[in-house]
Scaffold this active site. Sequence first.
Site: not given
Length: 712
Positions: A382-383, A385-388, A390, A405, A502
């Site tokens: 799905l996406g 980003g910086g932290f993992g 998904v 995630k 965040d």
Amino acid sequence: MWRSCSVMAAKGFLLTMAVAVAAAVVEAGGGAAEFAYDGFRGAGLSLDGMAAVTPAGLLLLTNDTNMASSQRNDTGMSKGHAFHPDPVRFRRPAAGAGGRGGAGSAAGEVLSFSTTFVFAIVSEFLDLSTSGFAFLVTPTKDLSTAMPQQYLGLFNGTDNGDPRNRIFAIEFDTVRNPEFADINNNHVGVDVNSLNSSAAAPAGYYDDADGAFRNLSLISREPMQVWVDYDASTAVVTVAMAPARRPRPRRPLLSTKVNLSAAITDTAYVGFSSASSIVLVKHYVLGWSFSLDGDAPAIDYAKLPKLPRIGPKPQSQALTIVLPIATTATVLAAVAVGFLLLRRRHRYAELREDWEMEFGPHRFAYKDLYDATDGFKDKRLLGAGGFGRVYKGVLPGSRTEVAVKKVSHESRQGMKEFVAEVASIGRLRHRNLVQLLGYCRRKGELLLVYDYMPNGSLDKHLHYHDGKPVLDWAQRLHIIRGVAAGLLYMHEDWEKVVIHRDIKASNVLLDGEMNGRLGDFGLARLYDHGADPHTTHVVGTMGYLAPELVRTGRATTLSDVFAFGAFVLEVACGRRPIEEDDDADDAATAGRRFVLVEWVLGHWRKGSIAGAVDARLGSEFDAAEADLVLRLGLACLLPSPAARPSMRQVTQYLDGSAPLPELPATHARFNTFEGVGKHQQELFDSWSVWRPTSTAATSFATMSDIGLSGGR
Ligand SMILES: *[C@@H]1O[C@H](CO)[C@@H](O)[C@H](O)[C@H]1NC(C)=O
Ligand SMILES: *[C@@H]1O[C@H](CO)[C@@H](O)[C@H](O)[C@H]1NC(C)=O
Ligand SMILES: *[C@@H]1O[C@H](CO)[C@@H](O)[C@H](O)[C@H]1NC(C)=O
Ligand SMILES: *[C@@H]1O[C@H](CO)[C@@H](O)[C@H](O)[C@H]1NC(C)=O
Ligand SMILES: *[C@@H]1O[C@H](CO)[C@@H](O)[C@H](O)[C@H]1NC(C)=O
Ligand SMILES: *[C@@H]1O[C@H](CO)[C@@H](O)[C@H](O)[C@H]1NC(C)=O
């Protein structure tokens, strides 16, 4: 192991070697100086700041974060320098005592030189580094006035570009700093007295086999070799690089005419410089050689120290099975079955510890998540980003749609607290929060399971509306109100205070009814619980970080309110808190930044704050509501935490049950707000890592865009 010989022109002097070394002695004529370090144990380098030689013999230039050293008020410790102990005489003496080649005049030419070294950059995050390092030639070892971070420990804000510096450097930069007109966040630059490089190229090499250019990622944690040559007869600097152990590529990475005669002093020190930054990045040099007026001695890879192993063992090692030479089919079959069992066990292996028993109900079996997501196939992504990353999944049995995630996390530090928090957050229930269903833990990896949100992230709707209709004003107001309600619940109405840390559009997801729901709460905490109190990172996203949070590293409900203010302006104006003007093509405007809060203030100053509303809405919005929302956003962004409203007040202002007070009169001069804009600009300058790009489309919550710019 090292071998060294450094001889000053015409004045040979005795080198005493403290350690057993293989010394290669070089002819003392003509000011030649040559040395080679295959590892640095016992090398006697001149070190300052953070620089150190590890017991294994690696030169480690940086070992700490900027935050940590600034907390200790210890600015000297935010840089690291390492020099060959003796200065090198770069010009022949005027009297011509050296013999070879004619004597130069006093202002004679700098001699040719050649150097090669092997380095590796190891960042605690795989896709993010916030500083680079440089090879340098400098008149003095005292670089105490130089600054850390983007200045790489070479220059400071006032002397950058000053010809009196007399510093020549080759920078290996992992951040794109617009203030130095950097080309990207992974480049090699030739620097003469300035961090504005005279020439620069993306890191990489031309493959001898086919002549094609191959990218190298400086922060890949892999060792790489660099060759730097200066040819005095043509005044050309040549830089080449390649992965470790490969021969020097025939075609250099960059080659530029720059006469170093004016830059380098008669005698100068050669070495390396680096600086700490926001995240923990270690700059290692494994081996190094240098030669004046000749080719740098080859690096002996067999003697180089090894880099410490980072992270979990590569998976294949656990599976390596040496098949015995067997003659009967049954033995082979047994081995095959054993192999399959082992592989299965490995594939589904989880980490469980005793303390996790109490969190039982929130624990998912890895196998279920693996099956739910088709083995974490890319088509389920799905996406990222910086932290993992998904993934979309469907839980076996209940057929519930979930978002899973995957967060990579190598350290166990803070894991227990985090899991406790997951378990308690799992009990947070509010229609404006994304429900966290549970977690699973594996070696180096944490999996979080959330309710699936069919309409994806708000960020996508605001900034990458590919074909989707633009969100209308009523929808935007509804989402702002929803997020405010969710945040109020976290701050004040639940059994304990939960700080989000965040808040931003990409962390707000839209459910089937287009309700805004906050996601990813608490995850920032995992990274906040760093290995030791010195390495607390500020986690959050540029443009949403409250000034006091950056200063102290401590998140509070009021730093959440600040981020909420940035979010409100983002939703109402359809623009990000900070945008970099990438498209500007003339040098005067390149790298200029759009700071949303300043823009809204500009409209407020002119008495037409509603003019800041997203232009895509045309006049299709309620002016009174827009006025309220924008002024509320500004109130939340007040630099002084005490001046900001609480979330309870925010919701009252939004539903009209209390009137929004005028912004404090003292702010009529806007100094304080300009402080916010400036603060954000400065952060941006020093991090330069927050760069919205269309490839960073995150269809699900991402903790932080910080990681998105790295290593692309
Ligand atoms: C970093 O290296 C310096 C110099 O060797 C040392 O004093 C300091 O304790 C080290 N810091 C950390 C966090 O290891
Ligand atoms: C650092 O300096 C500031 C101001 O000079 C002071 O308030 C603070 O207590 C100092 N911090 C430490 C850890 O010494
Ligand atoms: C910058 O460095 C120069 C030396 O190159 C020094 O004279 C000056 O004071 C430094 N400026 C600051 C602001 O530290
Ligand atoms: C470096 O480049 C930036 C951006 O182009 C420019 O503003 C600055 O004046 C330059 N500095 C020097 C010393 O050349
Ligand atoms: C190298 O990286 C650049 C920028 O990240 C990219 O545009 C290019 O396609 C890459 N080239 C190769 C050969 O991977
Ligand atoms: C470099 O500069 C020096 C001194 O200004 C000059 O003597 C020399 O000829 C120059 N070298 C080249 C190759 O232009």
